[in-house]
Design an enzyme around this catalytic site. Sequence first.
Site, mmCIF file in Angstrom:
data_model
loop_
_atom_site.group_PDB
_atom_site.id
_atom_site.type_symbol
_atom_site.label_atom_id
_atom_site.label_comp_id
_atom_site.label_asym_id
_atom_site.label_seq_id
_atom_site.Cartn_x
_atom_site.Cartn_y
_atom_site.Cartn_z
ATOM 1 N N THR A 207 0.863 -1.190 0.000
ATOM 2 C CA THR A 207 0.000 0.000 0.000
ATOM 3 C C THR A 207 0.896 1.236 0.000
ATOM 4 O O THR A 207 1.921 1.283 0.688
ATOM 5 C CB THR A 207 -0.956 -0.004 1.213
ATOM 6 O OG1 THR A 207 -0.191 -0.096 2.420
ATOM 7 C CG2 THR A 207 -1.913 -1.175 1.147
ATOM 8 N N ALA A 210 -1.423 7.798 -0.428
ATOM 9 C CA ALA A 210 -2.141 8.595 -1.441
ATOM 10 C C ALA A 210 -1.771 8.205 -2.874
ATOM 11 O O ALA A 210 -2.383 8.690 -3.823
ATOM 12 C CB ALA A 210 -1.848 10.066 -1.223
ATOM 13 N N ASP A 239 -6.333 -0.948 7.253
ATOM 14 C CA ASP A 239 -7.214 -2.071 7.610
ATOM 15 C C ASP A 239 -8.388 -2.168 6.641
ATOM 16 O O ASP A 239 -8.812 -3.263 6.256
ATOM 17 C CB ASP A 239 -7.724 -1.900 9.049
ATOM 18 C CG ASP A 239 -6.585 -1.853 10.049
ATOM 19 O OD1 ASP A 239 -5.572 -2.533 9.811
ATOM 20 O OD2 ASP A 239 -6.707 -1.135 11.053
HETATM 21 O O1 RIB Z 1 -4.546 0.103 12.163
HETATM 22 C C1 RIB Z 1 -5.154 0.934 13.125
HETATM 23 C C2 RIB Z 1 -5.216 0.227 14.444
HETATM 24 O O2 RIB Z 1 -3.903 0.030 14.913
HETATM 25 C C3 RIB Z 1 -5.925 0.994 15.531
HETATM 26 O O3 RIB Z 1 -7.311 0.744 15.569
HETATM 27 C C4 RIB Z 1 -5.185 0.568 16.788
HETATM 28 O O4 RIB Z 1 -5.951 -0.160 17.686
HETATM 29 C C5 RIB Z 1 -3.972 -0.223 16.310
HETATM 30 O O5 RIB Z 1 -4.150 -1.571 16.451
#
Ligand code: RIB
Length: 293
Positions: A207, A210, A239
Amino acid sequence: MTDPIFDVVVVGSANLDLVANLDHLPMPGETLIALGYAEYPGGKGVNQAVACARMGATTAFVGCVGNDDAGSLLRSVLEGEGIDTSHLRTVDAPTGRAFINVDNHGENAIVVVAGANALVGKEEQFDIPRSRVVLAQLEVPLETIEVAFSQARSNGAVAVLNPAPARDIPKSLLSLANIVVPNETESAAIGGTVNLLNLGATTVITTLGADGASIESTSSNTHIAPYNVTPVDTVGAGDAFIGATCAELSRGVSIEDAARMGAIAGALATTVKGAVPSLPTRQAVLAAQKSVQ
Ligand code: RIB
């Protein structure tokens, strides 16, 4: 092979995110007064599981929370998204916490206190449910991910590793991942794409914030264009990308098409504050995709 029960199984962390909004990220030795503060459900594992579920994948979460308010909140968030929690254990340790600073450009810096996450897979019998895709990150014990990926491989599932946060990973674990999805920093920390492909990964998706993403295998290299937005909070964007990509992969689409949906999901996630609240539905991702075609 018997039929998989779930599209995606996520083996990962569950954290309560304690988020301070700041004008800029603190320098070493600097004390800042926050401009705002909020608490959100989070943890890379929970975020990615919710991202998968909102993208329409039947999803199970394998993890641990403590016997406390944060643990109850995280369990109810997962259940509210229709995620299977039969492998979510309540253990004798506090639920994980993430201390997050977000600056006025949406950039972040995160410190995670593992708590209950350190106990994931630390029971005599550790079995994950059958699925098409098994997805893990590095906020739970590495030995646990190795066991989960071994089970995934022998069940014919695709093992996807998000090597975040960056840390030393044994070759024995890296070599079990079919697909590795780092950001640029994490990629450098684990020896780069060539190293990962040499160790046995069929595909590395990097990834690029931008700039979108790149997909590399031994025979091809594809750039995935970014979806342009104005970010307010980048927490959970990676995520969203990974969860959406895995959900699409479980539908049997090509890795390129899956990552295109992932890139849009990741971008949309930066337009909303907090991790879990920012994760888009498949409908929102499809609508955004249509708007640029
Ligand atoms: O990727 C973001 C996450 O990283 C957050 O929600 C935090 O809890 C960490 O785990």
